[in-house]
Design a protein around this motif. Structure first.
Motif, PDB file in Angstrom:
ATOM      1  N   ASN A 264     -74.692  19.365 -39.146  1.00 48.00           N
ATOM      2  CA  ASN A 264     -75.252  20.501 -38.418  1.00 48.00           C
ATOM      3  C   ASN A 264     -76.759  20.381 -38.242  1.00 48.00           C
ATOM      4  O   ASN A 264     -77.313  20.729 -37.203  1.00 48.00           O
ATOM      5  N   ARG A 265     -77.416  19.887 -39.255  1.00 46.35           N
ATOM      6  CA  ARG A 265     -78.871  19.760 -39.197  1.00 46.35           C
ATOM      7  C   ARG A 265     -79.312  18.382 -38.721  1.00 46.35           C
ATOM      8  O   ARG A 265     -80.226  18.243 -37.904  1.00 46.35           O
ATOM      9  N   GLY A 538     -75.470  24.045 -35.892  1.00 44.19           N
ATOM     10  CA  GLY A 538     -76.911  23.943 -36.035  1.00 44.19           C
ATOM     11  C   GLY A 538     -77.664  23.832 -34.733  1.00 44.19           C
ATOM     12  O   GLY A 538     -78.890  23.968 -34.724  1.00 44.19           O
TER      13      GLY A 538
END
Length: 613
Positions: A264-265, A538
């Protein structure tokens, strides 16, 4: 439990092409998981290494001489922005569907099995030919350290055997890289980072040393009578199309999504930083080179080396050659790394033999697929020069870019609410209720089988009945007509031999269709943020629907302009793929004889509600 007496028909013939899988259908494969060890830094190294190849060392001379003149940096900027559009789309889907397979995986979830097979099969061609072409380009640059091709050791030098020029150096390098990739993703990413660092150091040297020489000599390349734009705006745009493929490679990052600690990041960061860093280096290096030597005097084969040599800096050739070799080695790793993961994803779904999905328990990488890929690319690079087939590499890239942009539109407007899952549902831990909801029965009547006729329409998420169904139908047709409009407009704009009246008429029709459908999508509700496994994604692609539609238009235009000879060769490959799917993949697909699960929330959309912004 199967829905409807004609459910078997859904999984045969044409209807098998539109069956879609659940987003996390590959997440539970009896422990067969790739190692989640990659960080954002590893992804950036893989992205930059896969992207910055020989283009910056060679392409600068050709593009500056034939298209742009001193304004080549602007062409790199425009191409970088165009590539960034696809990067935004990839970043969102990599967060939503963090599994191996890249564009193939996204297409299977959003569009259907037929398009997914087309994309996956094209990506196999892309990485195979791309890897072989890069490998063949390494030996001439290695020879510079020995004083020429004739000075290479006998076991590395090219040989002419019965009229065929074989390249042992290329094959050996491919096998070495293959062995490295089999040791584990963390180990290979460390080597990738090291090689990429050496390449970046060489580029920084070019900037510093070239800048010093340029300021001392007054930047002769910019003091020419033809000015900064000798070929005009058309030259800048043509140059942008020529250098666009210098950015191809960042999509290799998305193939490692299943091996990232925090997708996600880290996935958006790795993709975004890769494209941005490459764009900055391309612009700076090209600006320095055309400033040192007038564009019409650049050597098209060795523009940077010859530019420094013209100032008596012959020793700099060794540093530049080191950068060239390391960039090619990094690009070779970037070409071989994704293909076993594409093969693994397709084998997991049953479209290819199951041994390709095997993951080594010790190294936690698809060793069998990696070895098979390495042997095939090594043989190809040893036996033939594939440079004349380079255009075929672009087909897989652009088809993938286009499919990803379309997938973003589908997820925003008509996310799949009904998917096919194997009859052994427990293997996928699909905790869903199979019977149709009351709302679904109200919308589709007594025979829910009719509801599968359009691949984009969700049958169960609507709480407003027919009004929600109408909204989704309009959105579905708008997305489809956007693609048709982009194809008509691009085809007419590229048909320079066509008479002006029919050409402009087709351009008008295509442009009007594209604009009308884009306007319709602007006013249609989008779904709110979609969650996977209870975690908000994200990154979301901005400016939807405008950004994906522009991406579709650009990629379609570039696809059409690849030339008839390229498409003729690609058609042979695609025909072979179609036959393989017809006689193997269609029958062995895990979704063959699957159950249609209504409103199963493949993207956890039960908590999502349409929004108006």
């Amino acid at each position: 439990m199967q829905r409807g007496g004609r459910n078997g028909d859904y999984h045969s013939g044409f209807r098998c092409l539109i069956r879609r899988k659940k987003a996390d259908s590959n997440d539970n494969q009896g422990g067969q998981q790739l190692a989640r060890t990659l960080t954002a830094f590893d992804l950036i190294a893989i992205g930059i290494g896969s992207t910055i190849g020989a283009g910056v060392y060679i392409l600068v001379g050709t593009v500056a001489r034939e298209y742009t003149g001193p304004a080549i940096a602007i062409s790199f900027l425009i191409a970088g922005i165009a590539a960034g559009l696809s990067a935004f789309c990839y970043a969102e889907l990599a967060c939503r569907c963090p599994s191996a397979g890249s564009a193939y995986h996204y297409s299977y979830i959003c569009v259907g099995e037929g398009v997914a097979w087309l994309i996956g099969w094209s990506m196999i061609l892309e990485f195979t030919l791309g890897g072989a072409a890069v490998a063949r380009g390494i030996s001439p640059n290695v020879a510079l350290f020995f004083g020429g091709m004739d000075k290479l050791p006998a076991f590395l030098g090219r040989l002419n055997i019965y009229g065929t020029v074989v390249d042992p150096c290329a094959a050996i390098l491919v096998l070495l890289v293959t062995g490295l990739l089999c040791t584990g993703i963390k180990e290979s990413s460390l080597v990738q980072a090291t090689v990429t660092t050496i390449n970046i150091v060489a580029l920084v040297f070019i900037l510093i040393a070239g800048g010093i020489v340029g300021f001392r000599t007054g930047w002769k390349g910019y003091q020419i009578s033809s000015g900064y734009f000798p070929f005009g705006i058309n030259g800048i745009l043509s140059g942008s199309a020529a250098v666009f493929f210098s950015y191809v490679g960042f999509d290799a990052v998305t193939s490692t999504a299943e091996e990232v600690k925090n997708p996600n990041r880290d996935m958006p960061l790795g993709i975004g930083m890769s494209v941005a860093t490459c764009c900055i280096f391309y612009m700076l290096v090209s600006s320095v080179v055309v400033g040192l030597v007038p564009y019409n005097e650049l050597d098209p084969d060795t523009p940077i080396s010859s530019a420094f040599a013209s100032y008596g800096m012959g020793w700099a050739v060794y540093i530049i050659s080191t950068g060239t070799v390391t960039s090619l080695c990094a690009a070779l790793m970037g070409a071989i790394l994704p293909q076993p993961r594409i093969l693994m994803a397709m084998a997991r779904d049953g479209l290819l033999p199951s041994f390709l999905s095997h993951i080594n328990k010790r190294t936690q990488v698809p060793v069998k697929g990696t070895i098979l890929t390495g042997i095939f690319i090594a043989a190809l690079s040893f036996l033939m020069d594939v440079s004349e087939l380079a255009g075929m590499v672009s087909v897989g890239t652009l088809l993938g870019f286009t499919a990803v942009a379309v997938s973003v539109l589908i997820l925003r407007y008509v996310p799949p609410g009904e998917v096919s899952v194997p009859s052994t549902v427990s293997e996928y831990d699909v905790s869903v209720s199979l019977p149709l909801s009351t709302e679904t029965q109200d919308i589709y009547g007594e025979n829910p089988e009719d509801s599968v006729r359009h691949p984009l329409i969700d049958k169960g998420v609507s709480q407003n009945g027919s009004s929600e169904l109408l909204r989704r139908r309009i959105a579905s047709w708008s997305i489809a007509l956007v693609c048709i409009g982009a194809l008509v407009l691009s085809s007419a704009a590229s048909a320079k031999d066509l008479h002006s009246i029919p050409r402009y008429t087709c351009c008008t029709i295509g442009g009007a269709l594209l604009l009308c459908c884009l306007t319709a999508l602007t006013f249609i509700k989008q779904y709110d943020d979609i969650q996977i496994s209870g975690q908000t994604i994200g990154f979301k692609c901005p400016y939807v629907p405008f950004l994906p539609v522009v991406c579709i238009l650009i990629n379609t235009y570039l696809l059409i302009n690849l030339g008839a000879s390229t498409w003729t060769r690609v058609s042979v490959w695609l025909l072979a793929g179609a036959l393989l799917y017809l006689f193997y993949g269609r029958k062995h697909s895990l979704l063959s004889g699957a159950i249609l699960v209504p409103s199963a929330d493949p993207f956890n959309t039960s908590a999502a509600h349409p929004r108006t912004d």
